[in-house]
Design a protein around this motif. Structure first.
Motif, PDB file in Angstrom:
ATOM      1  N   GLY A 106      30.013  15.322   9.540  1.00 54.21           N
ATOM      2  CA  GLY A 106      30.303  14.052  10.221  1.00 54.21           C
ATOM      3  C   GLY A 106      29.616  14.010  11.580  1.00 54.21           C
ATOM      4  N   LEU A 107      29.692  15.145  12.284  1.00 48.19           N
ATOM      5  CA  LEU A 107      29.055  15.211  13.602  1.00 48.19           C
ATOM      6  C   LEU A 107      27.527  15.110  13.470  1.00 48.19           C
ATOM      7  N   ALA A 108      26.986  15.807  12.468  1.00 48.88           N
ATOM      8  CA  ALA A 108      25.528  15.720  12.255  1.00 48.88           C
ATOM      9  C   ALA A 108      25.131  14.278  11.979  1.00 48.88           C
ATOM     10  N   GLY A 109      25.916  13.599  11.155  1.00 46.27           N
ATOM     11  CA  GLY A 109      25.594  12.215  10.822  1.00 46.27           C
ATOM     12  C   GLY A 109      25.669  11.306  12.033  1.00 46.27           C
ATOM     13  N   SER A 110      26.728  11.495  12.871  1.00 45.60           N
ATOM     14  CA  SER A 110      26.892  10.556  13.981  1.00 45.60           C
ATOM     15  C   SER A 110      25.904  10.826  15.112  1.00 45.60           C
ATOM     16  N   ARG A 111      25.542  12.108  15.317  1.00 47.96           N
ATOM     17  CA  ARG A 111      24.666  12.404  16.461  1.00 47.96           C
ATOM     18  C   ARG A 111      23.175  12.515  16.122  1.00 47.96           C
ATOM     19  N   PHE A 112      22.883  12.811  14.848  1.00 49.57           N
ATOM     20  CA  PHE A 112      21.466  12.962  14.469  1.00 49.57           C
ATOM     21  C   PHE A 112      21.024  11.852  13.513  1.00 49.57           C
ATOM     22  N   GLY A 113      21.984  11.187  12.879  1.00 49.55           N
ATOM     23  CA  GLY A 113      21.657  10.191  11.856  1.00 49.55           C
ATOM     24  C   GLY A 113      21.276  10.876  10.560  1.00 49.55           C
ATOM     25  N   LEU A 114      21.633  10.271   9.457  1.00 47.35           N
ATOM     26  CA  LEU A 114      21.288  10.823   8.132  1.00 47.35           C
ATOM     27  C   LEU A 114      20.761   9.674   7.285  1.00 47.35           C
ATOM     28  N   VAL A 115      19.623   9.864   6.638  1.00 50.39           N
ATOM     29  CA  VAL A 115      19.135   8.796   5.759  1.00 50.39           C
ATOM     30  C   VAL A 115      20.092   8.651   4.577  1.00 50.39           C
ATOM     31  N   GLY A 116      20.120   7.481   3.986  1.00 51.03           N
ATOM     32  CA  GLY A 116      20.914   7.307   2.769  1.00 51.03           C
ATOM     33  C   GLY A 116      20.395   8.263   1.711  1.00 51.03           C
ATOM     34  N   GLY A 117      21.311   8.954   1.026  1.00 46.63           N
ATOM     35  CA  GLY A 117      20.894   9.901  -0.015  1.00 46.63           C
ATOM     36  C   GLY A 117      20.299  11.180   0.549  1.00 46.63           C
ATOM     37  N   ALA A 118      20.588  11.480   1.828  1.00 47.01           N
ATOM     38  CA  ALA A 118      20.059  12.721   2.419  1.00 47.01           C
ATOM     39  C   ALA A 118      20.501  13.921   1.586  1.00 47.01           C
ATOM     40  N   GLU A 119      19.636  14.910   1.518  1.00 54.55           N
ATOM     41  CA  GLU A 119      19.984  16.138   0.800  1.00 54.55           C
ATOM     42  C   GLU A 119      20.858  16.998   1.712  1.00 54.55           C
ATOM     43  N   VAL A 120      22.023  17.399   1.220  1.00 56.41           N
ATOM     44  CA  VAL A 120      22.926  18.242   2.007  1.00 56.41           C
ATOM     45  C   VAL A 120      23.250  19.490   1.184  1.00 56.41           C
ATOM     46  N   THR A 121      22.657  20.596   1.589  1.00 53.78           N
ATOM     47  CA  THR A 121      22.780  21.857   0.831  1.00 53.78           C
ATOM     48  C   THR A 121      23.782  22.777   1.506  1.00 53.78           C
ATOM     49  N   LEU A 122      24.529  23.508   0.700  1.00 53.19           N
ATOM     50  CA  LEU A 122      25.405  24.561   1.218  1.00 53.19           C
ATOM     51  C   LEU A 122      25.175  25.812   0.388  1.00 53.19           C
ATOM     52  N   GLU A 123      24.985  26.942   1.062  1.00 49.74           N
ATOM     53  CA  GLU A 123      24.831  28.211   0.349  1.00 49.74           C
ATOM     54  C   GLU A 123      26.214  28.766   0.035  1.00 49.74           C
ATOM     55  N   ALA A 124      26.338  29.303  -1.164  1.00 51.42           N
ATOM     56  CA  ALA A 124      27.642  29.826  -1.603  1.00 51.42           C
ATOM     57  C   ALA A 124      27.434  31.142  -2.322  1.00 51.42           C
ATOM     58  N   ASN A 125      28.426  32.013  -2.223  1.00 47.73           N
ATOM     59  CA  ASN A 125      28.453  33.200  -3.070  1.00 47.73           C
ATOM     60  C   ASN A 125      29.340  32.899  -4.268  1.00 47.73           C
ATOM     61  N   PRO A 126      29.058  33.503  -5.427  1.00 54.52           N
ATOM     62  CA  PRO A 126      29.762  33.107  -6.645  1.00 54.52           C
ATOM     63  C   PRO A 126      31.183  33.666  -6.804  1.00 54.52           C
ATOM     64  N   GLY A 127      31.555  34.696  -6.050  1.00 52.16           N
ATOM     65  CA  GLY A 127      32.870  35.315  -6.255  1.00 52.16           C
ATOM     66  C   GLY A 127      33.996  34.305  -6.118  1.00 52.16           C
ATOM     67  N   PRO A 128      35.113  34.534  -6.845  1.00 49.42           N
ATOM     68  CA  PRO A 128      36.188  33.537  -6.836  1.00 49.42           C
ATOM     69  C   PRO A 128      36.799  33.318  -5.452  1.00 49.42           C
ATOM     70  N   ASP A 129      36.770  34.353  -4.600  1.00 51.46           N
ATOM     71  CA  ASP A 129      37.336  34.191  -3.260  1.00 51.46           C
ATOM     72  C   ASP A 129      36.266  33.828  -2.234  1.00 51.46           C
ATOM     73  N   GLU A 130      35.076  33.486  -2.707  1.00 49.87           N
ATOM     74  CA  GLU A 130      33.984  33.187  -1.759  1.00 49.87           C
ATOM     75  C   GLU A 130      33.324  31.848  -2.024  1.00 49.87           C
TER      76      GLU A 130
END
Ligand code: SF4
Length: 422
Positions: A106-130
């Motif tokens: 939300g902060l990135a969007g309000s202060r930097f602006g985001l194009v419609g359909g911007a790609e937003v990636t998050l890295e994740a580990n596969p473990g159930p607790d991660e």
């Protein structure tokens, strides 16, 4: 032959097209990892520093946005383009509570602006607790998940010090799909000690069976950031722990260049047969699933970056934050917060031309050849050598313009080519 490596950068800084947020927390440390990571009590339990970090990251985002507002105007003013991508990397950003991810986005969007359909990636580990709650992450704005699968074989995962199993990878991909994540990528490792060509093939097949959209396949690299002088107080890496150093010294003795080449060639052939385009040396995508964020790096577009060890580029200067979490938190959590410690260096025109050539050659879109330029003519003998050696090939670009790109042999020897272009 004269090479013009695309348009050389304007000498003036430009506003960012992409934003990287580094989240340095992991549950435990993998011995081969040289990302900026802290683990154990800093990540979980009463002494966790995660919420203090998220607050500090928000402060840095505001300070960086203030500087961009002053230099280029607010995103809403029309003089500063909104971001095309945001990337939460780590570490293990999937350990963040989804509400925190939503706040940061939300902060990135309000202060930097985001194009419609911007790609937003998050890295994740596969473990159930991660791996986090994919549906909640999707509601927070994440539309692309990059999973650190690494291998689809239990024994190899244990050898790498990973906490998850192949079944966890399968479950993580299924949850991402069910949760509404539009694009799913897996990271895989080859040239791993004890990994036969058959084991690598099984990992590739296992990843393809999941129906993922994107595959990143990296050779295990065991460089020594301490020896490279990157781990000082203002360095962008953390010192290597003694246990990790011993693991690496043993692992490097089991690496094998010929096996690594065979594994890479197998990935090239198998992923192409499955409909993936090798759009970058280590990255393959189904059509439309190329990482827009990473393409911004390889196309040398300006990008902003926050968090310990993060690197930014404004078209003229490369800047990095120091890796150490204590210094990062101290600067940003103070009563009068200041930007965290770090360093910067101006990229001069000759270095910019080298960078542009090297980054362009990482991509299958390659490098344009065109009218004479001082920088281009300096690189020309090296490109001629690579063409004569079969490491580069000529092709016509979208408008019929002459271009060159690496062949598969060239991709395998890319470090040698790039060393000549520096
Ligand atoms: S999970 Fe990834 S970031 Fe964390 S220590 Fe392992 S390799 Fe490094």
């Amino acid at each position: 032959m004269t090479a013009t490596p695309g348009t050389l950068p304007a000498p003036d800084p430009r506003p960012p097209a992409a934003l990287y947020l580094h989240v340095p927390f992991c549950v435990s440390l993998c011995p081969y990892c040289d990302f900026v990571v802290v683990a154990g009590a800093a990540t979980r339990g009463p002494a966790s520093r995660v919420s203090a970090f998220v607050e500090a990251l928000e402060v840095e985002l505001r300070l960086r946005a203030d500087a961009l507002d002053a230099a280029f105007g607010r995103p809403s003013s029309g003089s500063r383009p909104p971001l095309a991508s945001v990337y939460l990397g780590g570490g293990t950003p999937s350990l963040l509570p989804p509400d925190d991810v939503a706040r940061l986005l939300g902060l990135a969007g309000s202060r930097f602006g985001l194009v419609g359909g911007a790609e937003v990636t998050l890295e994740a580990n596969p473990g159930p607790d991660e791996r986090g709650d994919a549906a909640a992450l999707a509601r927070a704005g994440v539309n692309r998940l990059s999973l650190g699968a690494q291998a689809m074989e239990d024994a190899l995962l244990r050898r790498l010090g990973r906490r998850h199993s192949p079944d966890d990878v399968r479950a993580a991909v299924a949850e991402a799909r069910a949760g509404g994540i539009a694009s799913v990528s897996v990271d895989l490792l080859y040239d791993v000690p004890g990994q036969s060509l058959e084991a690598w093939q099984a990992t590739l097949e296992g990843a393809l069976e999941l129906g993922v959209d994107h595959v990143s396949a990296y050779a295990l690299t065991l460089d020594d950031p301490d020896a490279e002088g990157l781990t000082g107080p203002l360095g962008d890496h953390l010192p290597t722990r003694a246990g990790a150093r011993r693991w690496r010294e043993a692992a490097v003795r089991e690496q094998d260049e010929d096996r690594a080449s065979a594994q890479y060639r197998l990935a090239v052939a198998r992923l192409a047969a499955a409909g993936f385009r090798g759009y970058e040396i280590s990255n393959w995508a189904r059509p439309g699933h190329e990482s827009r964020h990473n393409l911004a790096y390889w196309r040398r577009l300006p990008h902003e970056a926050v968090g310990p060890g993060a690197h930014a580029f404004d078209g003229a200067v490369r800047r990095w934050n120091a890796a150490r979490l204590d210094g990062y938190l101290a600067a940003l959590s103070a009563a009068s917060p200041s930007l965290p410690p770090g360093g910067s260096e101006a990229v001069h025109r000759a270095a910019a031309a080298s960078e542009q050539a090297i980054l362009g050659l990482r991509l299958d879109e390659g490098l344009g050849l065109g009218p004479a330029s001082t920088e281009g003519s300096l690189l020309a003998p090296h490109l001629d050598w690579a063409l004569d050696s079969g490491l580069l090939e000529r092709f016509a670009g979208p408008a019929g313009e002459p271009r060159v790109r690496l062949t598969t042999d060239g991709r395998l020897l890319s470090n040698e080519i790039f060393a000549r272009l520096v």
